[in-house]
Design a protein around this motif. Structure first.
Motif, mmCIF file in Angstrom:
data_model
loop_
_atom_site.group_PDB
_atom_site.id
_atom_site.type_symbol
_atom_site.label_atom_id
_atom_site.label_comp_id
_atom_site.label_asym_id
_atom_site.label_seq_id
_atom_site.Cartn_x
_atom_site.Cartn_y
_atom_site.Cartn_z
ATOM 1 N N GLU A 17 -19.312 45.454 -14.892
ATOM 2 C CA GLU A 17 -17.958 45.228 -14.401
ATOM 3 C C GLU A 17 -17.075 45.006 -15.619
ATOM 4 O OE1 GLU A 17 -15.842 41.519 -12.206
ATOM 5 O OE2 GLU A 17 -17.554 42.376 -11.147
ATOM 6 N N TYR A 18 -15.907 45.662 -15.657
ATOM 7 C CA TYR A 18 -15.016 45.512 -16.800
ATOM 8 C C TYR A 18 -13.585 45.789 -16.362
ATOM 9 C CZ TYR A 18 -15.859 50.579 -16.889
ATOM 10 O OH TYR A 18 -15.992 51.900 -16.547
ATOM 11 N N THR A 19 -12.635 45.401 -17.187
ATOM 12 C CA THR A 19 -11.219 45.625 -16.923
ATOM 13 C C THR A 19 -10.627 46.415 -18.081
ATOM 14 O OG1 THR A 19 -11.102 43.552 -15.691
ATOM 15 C CG2 THR A 19 -9.020 44.500 -16.407
ATOM 16 N N CYS A 25 -0.379 52.914 -14.163
ATOM 17 C CA CYS A 25 0.779 52.093 -14.563
ATOM 18 C C CYS A 25 0.713 51.594 -16.004
ATOM 19 C CB CYS A 25 0.952 50.907 -13.614
ATOM 20 S SG CYS A 25 -0.294 49.597 -13.782
ATOM 21 N N GLY A 26 -0.467 51.675 -16.628
ATOM 22 C CA GLY A 26 -0.604 51.269 -18.021
ATOM 23 C C GLY A 26 -0.877 49.787 -18.249
ATOM 24 N N ASN A 27 -0.858 48.977 -17.188
ATOM 25 C CA ASN A 27 -1.155 47.550 -17.350
ATOM 26 C C ASN A 27 -2.658 47.340 -17.546
ATOM 27 O OD1 ASN A 27 1.491 46.519 -17.064
ATOM 28 N ND2 ASN A 27 1.369 46.789 -14.851
ATOM 29 N N PRO A 28 -3.041 46.300 -18.272
ATOM 30 C CA PRO A 28 -4.471 46.044 -18.523
ATOM 31 C C PRO A 28 -5.129 45.328 -17.342
ATOM 32 C CG PRO A 28 -3.159 44.421 -19.665
ATOM 33 C CD PRO A 28 -2.186 45.376 -19.015
ATOM 34 N N THR A 29 -4.921 45.855 -16.128
ATOM 35 C CA THR A 29 -5.372 45.175 -14.911
ATOM 36 C C THR A 29 -6.192 46.090 -13.999
ATOM 37 O OG1 THR A 29 -3.217 45.716 -13.933
ATOM 38 C CG2 THR A 29 -3.461 43.513 -14.888
ATOM 39 N N PHE A 30 -6.834 47.101 -14.574
ATOM 40 C CA PHE A 30 -7.650 48.029 -13.789
ATOM 41 C C PHE A 30 -9.103 47.576 -13.872
ATOM 42 C CE2 PHE A 30 -9.817 52.097 -12.929
ATOM 43 C CZ PHE A 30 -9.196 52.438 -11.743
ATOM 44 N N LYS A 31 -9.610 47.005 -12.777
ATOM 45 C CA LYS A 31 -10.968 46.474 -12.735
ATOM 46 C C LYS A 31 -11.922 47.546 -12.214
ATOM 47 C CE LYS A 31 -13.757 42.935 -10.478
ATOM 48 N NZ LYS A 31 -13.735 41.881 -9.460
ATOM 49 N N VAL A 32 -13.002 47.788 -12.968
ATOM 50 C CA VAL A 32 -13.992 48.804 -12.618
ATOM 51 C C VAL A 32 -15.338 48.119 -12.389
ATOM 52 C CG1 VAL A 32 -15.190 50.890 -13.385
ATOM 53 C CG2 VAL A 32 -12.797 50.519 -14.028
ATOM 54 N N GLU A 33 -16.002 48.501 -11.297
ATOM 55 C CA GLU A 33 -17.365 48.063 -11.033
ATOM 56 C C GLU A 33 -18.229 49.308 -10.909
ATOM 57 O OE1 GLU A 33 -17.061 45.805 -7.431
ATOM 58 O OE2 GLU A 33 -16.244 44.071 -8.444
ATOM 59 N N GLU A 34 -19.390 49.299 -11.553
ATOM 60 C CA GLU A 34 -20.293 50.437 -11.495
ATOM 61 C C GLU A 34 -21.629 49.995 -10.921
ATOM 62 O OE1 GLU A 34 -20.317 52.194 -15.415
ATOM 63 O OE2 GLU A 34 -18.412 53.211 -15.001
ATOM 64 N N TYR A 35 -22.179 50.838 -10.051
ATOM 65 C CA TYR A 35 -23.425 50.551 -9.364
ATOM 66 C C TYR A 35 -24.355 51.748 -9.472
ATOM 67 C CZ TYR A 35 -20.518 47.094 -6.933
ATOM 68 O OH TYR A 35 -19.669 46.065 -6.633
ATOM 69 N N THR A 36 -25.656 51.496 -9.532
ATOM 70 C CA THR A 36 -26.633 52.570 -9.381
ATOM 71 C C THR A 36 -27.171 52.480 -7.965
ATOM 72 O OG1 THR A 36 -28.452 51.215 -10.227
ATOM 73 C CG2 THR A 36 -27.284 52.623 -11.812
ATOM 74 N N TYR A 37 -27.526 53.636 -7.426
ATOM 75 C CA TYR A 37 -28.000 53.698 -6.051
ATOM 76 C C TYR A 37 -28.987 54.847 -5.934
ATOM 77 C CZ TYR A 37 -27.641 53.235 -0.974
ATOM 78 O OH TYR A 37 -27.905 53.010 0.348
ATOM 79 N N GLU A 38 -30.064 54.626 -5.240
ATOM 80 C CA GLU A 38 -31.064 55.661 -5.007
ATOM 81 C C GLU A 38 -30.696 56.403 -3.724
ATOM 82 O OE1 GLU A 38 -34.386 57.801 -6.124
ATOM 83 O OE2 GLU A 38 -33.639 56.055 -7.199
ATOM 84 N N SER A 48 -18.830 54.513 -9.197
ATOM 85 C CA SER A 48 -17.810 53.750 -9.916
ATOM 86 C C SER A 48 -16.657 53.495 -8.961
ATOM 87 C CB SER A 48 -17.289 54.513 -11.129
ATOM 88 O OG SER A 48 -18.310 54.711 -12.060
ATOM 89 N N VAL A 49 -16.227 52.240 -8.902
ATOM 90 C CA VAL A 49 -15.133 51.839 -8.030
ATOM 91 C C VAL A 49 -14.140 51.073 -8.884
ATOM 92 C CG1 VAL A 49 -14.526 50.510 -5.971
ATOM 93 C CG2 VAL A 49 -16.772 51.595 -6.127
ATOM 94 N N GLY A 50 -12.881 51.504 -8.874
ATOM 95 C CA GLY A 50 -11.869 50.836 -9.679
ATOM 96 C C GLY A 50 -10.579 50.643 -8.910
ATOM 97 N N SER A 51 -9.894 49.540 -9.208
ATOM 98 C CA SER A 51 -8.584 49.311 -8.599
ATOM 99 C C SER A 51 -7.735 48.473 -9.547
ATOM 100 C CB SER A 51 -8.714 48.632 -7.241
ATOM 101 O OG SER A 51 -9.264 47.349 -7.382
ATOM 102 N N CYS A 52 -6.418 48.709 -9.464
ATOM 103 C CA CYS A 52 -5.464 48.000 -10.312
ATOM 104 C C CYS A 52 -4.782 46.906 -9.501
ATOM 105 C CB CYS A 52 -4.424 48.982 -10.857
ATOM 106 S SG CYS A 52 -3.189 48.190 -11.907
ATOM 107 N N SER A 53 -4.837 45.693 -10.002
ATOM 108 C CA SER A 53 -4.199 44.576 -9.305
ATOM 109 C C SER A 53 -2.681 44.583 -9.495
ATOM 110 C CB SER A 53 -4.789 43.235 -9.767
ATOM 111 O OG SER A 53 -4.582 43.065 -11.155
ATOM 112 N N SER A 54 -2.174 45.371 -10.428
ATOM 113 C CA SER A 54 -0.724 45.440 -10.655
ATOM 114 C C SER A 54 -0.040 46.447 -9.741
ATOM 115 C CB SER A 54 -0.412 45.813 -12.106
ATOM 116 O OG SER A 54 -0.857 44.810 -12.981
ATOM 117 N N CYS A 55 -0.566 47.671 -9.687
ATOM 118 C CA CYS A 55 0.126 48.732 -8.937
ATOM 119 C C CYS A 55 -0.627 49.205 -7.701
ATOM 120 C CB CYS A 55 0.415 49.926 -9.844
ATOM 121 S SG CYS A 55 -1.055 50.859 -10.339
#
Length: 191
Positions: A17-19, A25-38, A48-55
């Motif tokens: 998980e990282y931001t 929008c260019g703000n440093p608020t895009f949080k990404v979570e990555e998962y492995t799945y069989e 990979s799932v990501g979303s921005c808390s700003s926009c």
């Protein structure tokens, strides 16, 4: 993996998980979570799932983990059987159907997903319907009519998937894997 679920598969395991800076929008608020799945048929995949808390911009992506480098996948679709083949299309994959002069060219906002060959045709059909809305040109009508025949298994065609990351796969018989060629490289403007 975290554990068994009732369906008999494995739950996704969070890898990281990282931001980062939001690509929208260019703000440093895009949080990404990555998962492995069989996943049956494809083996291990990365979600990979990501979303921005700003926009509010969101991005989802999927790709197989056992990729082998850039490649071109070619499938001759002869009927309903091949229409049911499953495929993973990675975000940086282009698609071409030469018989109908149809092309999908990836952008920086493209995403990966799991679908069927028929699902790809439905996506082209939806795009053609939107592009041709209100038009009565014979070219629009011909493309939409051809896609409807292909969706019903009444038109043979070649599906060419140009995979620039090597993370795509088509599950079925008679899928030919080749090296990327000039035809593919012309479909990738981000190279």
């Amino acid at each position: 993996m975290v554990g068994e679920v009732e369906r008999g598969g494995m739950e996704p395991a969070k890898v990281v998980e990282y931001t980062i800076e939001c690509p929208y929008c260019g703000n440093p608020t895009f949080k990404v979570e990555e998962y492995t799945y069989e996943v049956p048929v494809f083996g291990r995949i990365l979600l990979s799932v990501g979303s921005c808390s700003s926009c509010g911009f969101k991005r989802r992506d999927v790709g197989v983990l056992e990729g082998g480098g850039p490649k071109k996948l070619v499938l001759k679709v002869r009927g309903e059987r091949e229409l049911r083949y499953l495929l993973v299309k990675s975000a940086r994959s282009a698609i071409k159907i030469p018989e109908a002069q149809l092309e999908y060219i990836p952008t920086m906002y493209s995403y990966g997903y799991i679908t069927t060959v028929e699902g790809i045709l439905h996506e082209f059909h939806q795009a053609a319907a939107i592009a041709c809305a209100g038009e009565q040109s014979s070219q629009c009508n011909d493309v939409i009519a051809w896609l409807e025949k292909a969706i019903n298994g009444e038109a043979e065609f070649t599906l060419v998937l140009c995979d620039f990351d090597g993370l795509s796969r088509i599950a079925g018989e008679n899928v030919v894997e080749e090296s990327l060629d000039k035809e593919c490289l012309e479909l990738y403007p981000l190279a």
